[in-house]
Scaffold this motif. Structure first.
Motif, PDB file in Angstrom:
ATOM      1  N   LEU A  56      11.967   7.091  58.322  1.00  0.00           N
ATOM      2  CA  LEU A  56      11.782   6.020  59.301  1.00  0.00           C
ATOM      3  C   LEU A  56      13.007   5.868  60.205  1.00  0.00           C
ATOM      4  O   LEU A  56      12.881   5.577  61.400  1.00  0.00           O
ATOM      5  N   LYS A  57      14.191   6.097  59.640  1.00  0.00           N
ATOM      6  CA  LYS A  57      15.410   6.053  60.466  1.00  0.00           C
ATOM      7  C   LYS A  57      15.410   7.186  61.482  1.00  0.00           C
ATOM      8  O   LYS A  57      15.794   7.010  62.642  1.00  0.00           O
ATOM      9  N   ARG A  58      14.976   8.382  61.033  1.00  0.00           N
ATOM     10  CA  ARG A  58      14.903   9.518  61.957  1.00  0.00           C
ATOM     11  C   ARG A  58      13.847   9.275  63.027  1.00  0.00           C
ATOM     12  O   ARG A  58      14.014   9.674  64.185  1.00  0.00           O
ATOM     13  N   CYS A  59      12.766   8.638  62.623  1.00  0.00           N
ATOM     14  CA  CYS A  59      11.665   8.361  63.549  1.00  0.00           C
ATOM     15  C   CYS A  59      12.135   7.456  64.685  1.00  0.00           C
ATOM     16  O   CYS A  59      11.744   7.640  65.844  1.00  0.00           O
ATOM     17  N   GLU A  60      12.972   6.471  64.365  1.00  0.00           N
ATOM     18  CA  GLU A  60      13.507   5.564  65.386  1.00  0.00           C
ATOM     19  C   GLU A  60      14.298   6.326  66.444  1.00  0.00           C
ATOM     20  O   GLU A  60      14.346   5.936  67.614  1.00  0.00           O
ATOM     21  N   LYS A  61      14.929   7.424  66.023  1.00  0.00           N
ATOM     22  CA  LYS A  61      15.726   8.236  66.952  1.00  0.00           C
ATOM     23  C   LYS A  61      14.955   9.441  67.485  1.00  0.00           C
ATOM     24  O   LYS A  61      15.527  10.298  68.171  1.00  0.00           O
ATOM     25  N   ASN A  62      13.649   9.488  67.121  1.00  0.00           N
ATOM     26  CA  ASN A  62      12.800  10.611  67.534  1.00  0.00           C
ATOM     27  C   ASN A  62      13.350  11.950  67.031  1.00  0.00           C
ATOM     28  O   ASN A  62      13.305  12.965  67.731  1.00  0.00           O
ATOM     29  N   GLN A  63      13.869  11.937  65.818  1.00  0.00           N
ATOM     30  CA  GLN A  63      14.443  13.138  65.204  1.00  0.00           C
ATOM     31  C   GLN A  63      13.489  13.656  64.122  1.00  0.00           C
ATOM     32  O   GLN A  63      13.527  13.210  62.983  1.00  0.00           O
ATOM     33  N   PHE A  64      12.644  14.599  64.511  1.00  0.00           N
ATOM     34  CA  PHE A  64      11.691  15.164  63.567  1.00  0.00           C
ATOM     35  C   PHE A  64      12.097  16.584  63.195  1.00  0.00           C
ATOM     36  O   PHE A  64      12.583  17.342  64.038  1.00  0.00           O
ATOM     37  N   ILE A  65      11.898  16.926  61.930  1.00  0.00           N
ATOM     38  CA  ILE A  65      12.333  18.221  61.417  1.00  0.00           C
ATOM     39  C   ILE A  65      11.211  19.239  61.566  1.00  0.00           C
ATOM     40  O   ILE A  65      10.091  19.027  61.100  1.00  0.00           O
ATOM     41  N   LYS A  66      11.512  20.352  62.213  1.00  0.00           N
ATOM     42  CA  LYS A  66      10.558  21.455  62.333  1.00  0.00           C
ATOM     43  C   LYS A  66      10.696  22.316  61.090  1.00  0.00           C
ATOM     44  O   LYS A  66      11.700  22.997  60.895  1.00  0.00           O
ATOM     45  N   SER A  67       9.701  22.267  60.237  1.00  0.00           N
ATOM     46  CA  SER A  67       9.782  22.997  58.965  1.00  0.00           C
ATOM     47  C   SER A  67       9.214  24.406  59.096  1.00  0.00           C
ATOM     48  O   SER A  67       8.111  24.589  59.607  1.00  0.00           O
ATOM     49  N   PRO A  68       9.953  25.411  58.620  1.00  0.00           N
ATOM     50  CA  PRO A  68       9.432  26.782  58.628  1.00  0.00           C
ATOM     51  C   PRO A  68       8.442  27.038  57.483  1.00  0.00           C
ATOM     52  O   PRO A  68       7.896  28.126  57.364  1.00  0.00           O
ATOM     53  N   LEU A  69       8.214  26.017  56.659  1.00  0.00           N
ATOM     54  CA  LEU A  69       7.415  26.225  55.451  1.00  0.00           C
ATOM     55  C   LEU A  69       5.995  25.687  55.553  1.00  0.00           C
ATOM     56  O   LEU A  69       5.255  25.739  54.574  1.00  0.00           O
TER      57      LEU A  69
END
Length: 286
Positions: free
Chosen positions: A104-117
């Motif tokens: 949720l903290k990352r979401c506030e900063k629009n920081q989403f992780i692109k997963s290779p998996l």
């Protein structure tokens, strides 16, 4: 059981015998006060953590998080328990709550992780991935946010981790990451997007899975007398596949300090040629 501390609207720290445990009771923050007694039939979920540090960390996390987040976590875990026909450990609540807070903290900063998996977890752990996707829907509906499918991977792996021991889990993650890395090497070498729904792709990733398992278990295949001749023929027939295999060989050496055999290289070239030949032709036409 006597209430020691109200942690948030739905959770309290209580004394049961000589032990301190955390209990989930909707609205306990409004219904009860410290020092009052709570009955077993009022409790919806109990968290028994076998170390003081874990209990302290969970208590702190609950005090400093949205009281609705633990409700969300309970819903996710209940769904996962039914889907996998298991009883979740109390540690899963702690790790998932921790994960949700960070998400949720990352979401506030629009920081989403692109997963290779993503594709690999979808294929090898479909039930777990579906739990992750369901969790994203619950979180999205509750918080009014849209989360990418990649975020389902981390949640899925929490459930994978719970079902296997640490050593097995670590090797699974290494295997999945290695498979994803090799696929990326091929995609960038050929400058194509692979058709992940094709039979050739599924055969190829199955071959890769067993190839990686052999590498990790140090069970390299033994070259036969005619291996070098076949290797030379295939490398001449498919020079671009040969080039990609040389990159894979260097990658495996750097990651595992293992030299792959000529036979392994030959099989990789054949699979890579099969999975890329039509796509490469289409790419050239564009």
């Amino acid at each position: 059981m006597k209430i020691i501390q109200i942690l948030n609207n739905n959770v309290a720290l209580v004394k049961r015998g000589k032990n301190e445990i955390i209990v989930f009771v909707k609205g306990i923050g409004f219904k009860k006060r410290v020092g009052q007694v709570i009955n077993e039939n009022e409790i919806e979920r109990t968290y028994i953590l076998d170390s003081y540090d874990m209990l302290e960390h969970f208590s702190y996390l609950l005090q400093n998080s949205d009281s609705n987040n633990i409700v969300l976590i309970n819903e996710i875990i209940e769904y996962g328990e039914k889907a996998l026909n298991i009883k979740a450990s109390d540690y899963l609540s702690l790790t998932l709550l921790d994960h949700l807070e960070f998400l949720l903290k990352r979401c506030e900063k629009n920081q989403f992780i692109k997963s290779p998996l993503v594709w690999n977890v979808k294929r090898f752990y479909p039930k777990h991935f579906e739990i992750g996707m369901h969790a994203l829907k619950l979180i999205g509906d509750s918080k009014g946010i849209n989360l990418p499918d990649d975020e389902a991977v981390s949640i899925a792996l929490h459930f994978v981790n719970m079902e296997v021991n640490k050593e097995s889990h670590d090797s699974t993650i290494v295997e999945l990451r290695t498979l994803a890395d090799i696929v990326y090497i091929i995609k960038y070498h050929f400058n194509v997007e692979l058709d992940e729904t094709s039979t050739n792709y599924m055969r190829f990733t199955t071959h890769l899975q067993y190839f990686i398992q052999r590498i990790m278990s140090d069970e390299a295949s033994i070259d036969e007398d005619n291996s070098i001749d076949l290797y030379k023929q295939v490398s001449q027939l498919y020079p671009k596949s040969f080039g990609s295999v040389q990159k894979i060989r260097k990658y495996i050496k750097s990651q595992f300090n293992v030299d792959i055999s000529i036979s392994e290289e030959t099989y990789l070239m054949l699979h890579i040629n099969r999975v890329t030949q039509r796509l490469e032709a289409k790419s050239d036409e564009i």
